[in-house]
Design a protein around this motif. Sequence first.
Motif, PDB file in Angstrom:
ATOM      1  N   PHE A 174      14.945  19.957  49.675  1.00 28.30           N
ATOM      2  CA  PHE A 174      14.106  21.156  49.773  1.00 28.30           C
ATOM      3  C   PHE A 174      14.989  22.398  49.898  1.00 28.30           C
ATOM      4  CE2 PHE A 174      11.770  24.352  52.162  1.00 28.30           C
ATOM      5  CZ  PHE A 174      10.588  24.441  51.445  1.00 28.30           C
ATOM      6  N   ILE A 175      16.027  22.317  50.736  1.00 31.80           N
ATOM      7  CA  ILE A 175      16.931  23.454  50.940  1.00 31.80           C
ATOM      8  C   ILE A 175      17.672  23.769  49.639  1.00 31.80           C
ATOM      9  CG2 ILE A 175      18.989  24.277  52.157  1.00 31.80           C
ATOM     10  CD1 ILE A 175      18.000  22.518  54.558  1.00 31.80           C
ATOM     11  N   ILE A 176      18.185  22.743  48.979  1.00 26.49           N
ATOM     12  CA  ILE A 176      18.909  22.955  47.724  1.00 26.49           C
ATOM     13  C   ILE A 176      17.997  23.619  46.697  1.00 26.49           C
ATOM     14  CG2 ILE A 176      19.970  21.780  45.746  1.00 26.49           C
ATOM     15  CD1 ILE A 176      21.112  19.739  47.851  1.00 26.49           C
ATOM     16  N   GLN A 177      16.778  23.143  46.580  1.00 22.22           N
ATOM     17  CA  GLN A 177      15.839  23.734  45.632  1.00 22.22           C
ATOM     18  C   GLN A 177      15.515  25.178  46.007  1.00 22.22           C
ATOM     19  OE1 GLN A 177      14.992  22.383  42.746  1.00 22.22           O
ATOM     20  NE2 GLN A 177      13.963  24.289  42.265  1.00 22.22           N
ATOM     21  N   ALA A 178      15.355  25.443  47.300  1.00 24.07           N
ATOM     22  CA  ALA A 178      15.068  26.810  47.755  1.00 24.07           C
ATOM     23  C   ALA A 178      16.242  27.742  47.452  1.00 24.07           C
ATOM     24  CB  ALA A 178      14.761  26.807  49.254  1.00 24.07           C
ATOM     25  N   VAL A 179      17.459  27.253  47.595  1.00 23.93           N
ATOM     26  CA  VAL A 179      18.642  28.056  47.262  1.00 23.93           C
ATOM     27  C   VAL A 179      18.638  28.372  45.767  1.00 23.93           C
ATOM     28  CG1 VAL A 179      21.167  28.007  47.048  1.00 23.93           C
ATOM     29  CG2 VAL A 179      20.088  27.275  49.188  1.00 23.93           C
ATOM     30  N   LYS A 180      18.392  27.372  44.938  1.00 26.67           N
ATOM     31  CA  LYS A 180      18.382  27.582  43.488  1.00 26.67           C
ATOM     32  C   LYS A 180      17.301  28.587  43.084  1.00 26.67           C
ATOM     33  CE  LYS A 180      20.336  23.109  42.184  1.00 26.67           C
ATOM     34  NZ  LYS A 180      20.099  21.848  41.462  1.00 26.67           N
ATOM     35  N   GLU A 181      16.119  28.460  43.669  1.00 25.82           N
ATOM     36  CA  GLU A 181      15.037  29.402  43.371  1.00 25.82           C
ATOM     37  C   GLU A 181      15.404  30.808  43.823  1.00 25.82           C
ATOM     38  OE1 GLU A 181      11.524  27.854  45.225  1.00 25.82           O
ATOM     39  OE2 GLU A 181      11.474  26.083  43.940  1.00 25.82           O
ATOM     40  N   SER A 182      16.034  30.910  44.987  1.00 22.87           N
ATOM     41  CA  SER A 182      16.429  32.222  45.507  1.00 22.87           C
ATOM     42  C   SER A 182      17.454  32.875  44.594  1.00 22.87           C
ATOM     43  CB  SER A 182      16.991  32.084  46.928  1.00 22.87           C
ATOM     44  OG  SER A 182      15.991  31.649  47.812  1.00 22.87           O
ATOM     45  N   VAL A 183      18.439  32.114  44.141  1.00 20.19           N
ATOM     46  CA  VAL A 183      19.449  32.653  43.234  1.00 20.19           C
ATOM     47  C   VAL A 183      18.772  33.142  41.955  1.00 20.19           C
ATOM     48  CG1 VAL A 183      21.410  32.037  41.754  1.00 20.19           C
ATOM     49  CG2 VAL A 183      21.395  31.360  44.166  1.00 20.19           C
ATOM     50  N   LYS A 184      17.862  32.352  41.418  1.00 20.82           N
ATOM     51  CA  LYS A 184      17.166  32.740  40.190  1.00 20.82           C
ATOM     52  C   LYS A 184      16.393  34.041  40.392  1.00 20.82           C
ATOM     53  CE  LYS A 184      13.811  31.101  36.813  1.00 20.82           C
ATOM     54  NZ  LYS A 184      12.887  30.042  36.449  1.00 20.82           N
ATOM     55  N   GLU A 185      15.681  34.148  41.506  1.00 19.04           N
ATOM     56  CA  GLU A 185      14.907  35.358  41.792  1.00 19.04           C
ATOM     57  C   GLU A 185      15.816  36.572  41.972  1.00 19.04           C
ATOM     58  OE1 GLU A 185      12.600  34.205  45.200  1.00 19.04           O
ATOM     59  OE2 GLU A 185      11.423  32.773  44.029  1.00 19.04           O
ATOM     60  N   LEU A 186      16.950  36.374  42.646  1.00 18.96           N
ATOM     61  CA  LEU A 186      17.878  37.479  42.849  1.00 18.96           C
ATOM     62  C   LEU A 186      18.531  37.896  41.540  1.00 18.96           C
ATOM     63  CD1 LEU A 186      19.376  36.353  46.246  1.00 18.96           C
ATOM     64  CD2 LEU A 186      18.069  38.433  45.834  1.00 18.96           C
ATOM     65  N   ARG A 187      18.802  36.943  40.682  1.00 19.97           N
ATOM     66  CA  ARG A 187      19.351  37.283  39.355  1.00 19.97           C
ATOM     67  C   ARG A 187      18.332  38.059  38.541  1.00 19.97           C
ATOM     68  NH1 ARG A 187      22.953  32.224  37.930  1.00 19.97           N
ATOM     69  NH2 ARG A 187      24.940  33.240  38.386  1.00 19.97           N
TER      70      ARG A 187
END
Length: 124
Positions: free
Chosen positions: A105-118
Amino acid sequence: MAAARAVLKYLKIQGSSLQEELNQRTSQFIQQLNSYFEEDGVPIKLSNCGSIFNDVPFGDPSNLVNSPASANMDLIYYHLIHKGVFLRPGGGLLSTAHTDEDLNFIIQAVKESVKELRNGGFIP
Protein backbone atom coordinates in the motif's frame (compact mmCIF):
# COMPACT_ATOMS: atom_id res chain seq x y z
CA MET A 1 3.20 -2.70 33.73
CA ALA A 2 1.29 -5.72 32.47
CA ALA A 3 1.64 -4.56 28.87
CA ALA A 4 5.37 -3.92 29.27
CA ARG A 5 5.82 -7.35 30.82
CA ALA A 6 3.90 -9.01 27.99
CA VAL A 7 6.06 -7.24 25.40
CA LEU A 8 9.26 -8.28 27.16
CA LYS A 9 8.07 -11.89 27.34
CA TYR A 10 7.21 -11.83 23.65
CA LEU A 11 10.62 -10.42 22.74
CA LYS A 12 12.34 -13.07 24.83
CA ILE A 13 10.37 -15.89 23.21
CA GLN A 14 10.99 -14.58 19.67
CA GLY A 15 14.69 -14.06 20.23
CA SER A 16 17.03 -12.17 17.93
CA SER A 17 15.35 -13.52 14.79
CA LEU A 18 12.46 -11.08 15.33
CA GLN A 19 14.72 -8.04 14.83
CA GLU A 20 16.78 -9.72 12.13
CA GLU A 21 13.69 -10.49 10.06
CA LEU A 22 12.29 -6.98 10.59
CA ASN A 23 15.59 -5.42 9.52
CA GLN A 24 15.66 -7.64 6.42
CA ARG A 25 12.07 -6.73 5.51
CA THR A 26 12.90 -3.05 5.90
CA SER A 27 15.98 -3.37 3.68
CA GLN A 28 13.90 -5.12 1.00
CA PHE A 29 11.19 -2.43 1.26
CA ILE A 30 13.76 0.35 0.86
CA GLN A 31 15.40 -1.50 -2.02
CA GLN A 32 12.03 -1.73 -3.82
CA LEU A 33 11.42 2.00 -3.41
CA ASN A 34 14.97 2.93 -4.45
CA SER A 35 14.68 0.70 -7.54
CA TYR A 36 11.46 2.47 -8.47
CA PHE A 37 13.03 5.91 -7.90
CA GLU A 38 16.05 5.01 -10.02
CA GLU A 39 14.04 3.39 -12.85
CA ASP A 40 11.61 6.30 -13.00
CA GLY A 41 14.31 8.98 -12.69
CA VAL A 42 13.00 10.33 -9.40
CA PRO A 43 15.83 12.25 -7.66
CA ILE A 44 15.32 10.55 -4.29
CA LYS A 45 17.22 7.86 -2.45
CA LEU A 46 16.33 6.18 0.83
CA SER A 47 18.57 4.42 3.30
CA ASN A 48 17.87 2.39 6.41
CA CYS A 49 19.53 1.45 9.65
CA GLY A 50 17.63 -1.52 10.97
CA SER A 51 13.93 -0.78 10.71
CA ILE A 52 14.37 3.02 10.61
CA PHE A 53 14.63 4.63 7.19
CA ASN A 54 15.32 8.13 5.93
CA ASP A 55 15.81 9.98 2.71
CA VAL A 56 19.47 10.49 1.86
CA PRO A 57 20.37 13.98 0.69
CA PHE A 58 22.54 14.17 -2.39
CA GLY A 59 23.75 16.95 -4.60
CA ASP A 60 25.51 20.10 -3.45
CA PRO A 61 26.89 19.30 0.05
CA SER A 62 26.74 22.98 1.06
CA ASN A 63 22.96 23.05 0.51
CA LEU A 64 21.72 19.62 1.63
CA VAL A 65 18.84 20.94 3.73
CA ASN A 66 17.36 22.82 0.79
CA SER A 67 18.29 20.23 -1.84
CA PRO A 68 15.80 19.27 -4.56
CA ALA A 69 15.67 15.71 -3.16
CA SER A 70 14.73 17.05 0.28
CA ALA A 71 12.02 19.25 -1.23
CA ASN A 72 10.71 16.30 -3.28
CA MET A 73 10.44 14.14 -0.16
CA ASP A 74 8.62 16.90 1.72
CA LEU A 75 6.05 17.10 -1.08
CA ILE A 76 5.68 13.33 -1.18
CA TYR A 77 5.16 13.22 2.61
CA TYR A 78 2.19 15.59 2.28
CA HIS A 79 0.71 13.54 -0.54
CA LEU A 80 1.16 10.35 1.50
CA ILE A 81 -0.73 11.86 4.44
CA HIS A 82 -3.61 12.57 2.07
CA LYS A 83 -3.48 8.91 1.02
CA GLY A 84 -3.53 7.64 4.61
CA VAL A 85 0.22 7.05 5.07
CA PHE A 86 2.05 9.01 7.77
CA LEU A 87 5.84 9.08 7.83
CA ARG A 88 7.72 11.12 10.36
CA PRO A 89 9.61 14.02 8.78
CA GLY A 90 12.75 12.66 7.16
CA GLY A 91 11.63 9.05 7.00
CA GLY A 92 9.82 6.28 8.75
CA LEU A 93 9.94 3.21 10.89
CA LEU A 94 8.67 -0.27 10.17
CA SER A 95 7.49 -2.59 12.90
CA THR A 96 6.53 -6.23 13.13
CA ALA A 97 2.91 -5.09 12.94
CA HIS A 98 3.34 -3.94 9.31
CA THR A 99 2.07 -6.57 6.91
CA ASP A 100 3.11 -7.19 3.31
CA GLU A 101 -0.19 -5.56 2.33
CA ASP A 102 0.77 -2.46 4.33
CA LEU A 103 4.13 -2.22 2.57
CA ASN A 104 2.55 -2.72 -0.85
CA PHE A 105 0.00 0.00 0.00
CA ILE A 106 2.83 2.40 0.92
CA ILE A 107 4.77 1.62 -2.27
CA GLN A 108 1.67 2.20 -4.38
CA ALA A 109 0.91 5.45 -2.54
CA VAL A 110 4.47 6.66 -3.19
CA LYS A 111 4.16 5.84 -6.90
CA GLU A 112 0.81 7.63 -7.14
CA SER A 113 2.22 10.64 -5.28
CA VAL A 114 5.20 10.87 -7.63
CA LYS A 115 2.88 10.67 -10.64
CA GLU A 116 0.63 13.42 -9.25
CA LEU A 117 3.60 15.64 -8.43
CA ARG A 118 5.03 15.13 -11.91
CA ASN A 119 1.70 16.00 -13.47
CA GLY A 120 1.76 19.19 -11.42
CA GLY A 121 5.31 20.01 -12.56
CA PHE A 122 6.89 19.59 -9.11
CA ILE A 123 9.14 16.62 -9.90
CA PRO A 124 11.11 16.41 -13.14
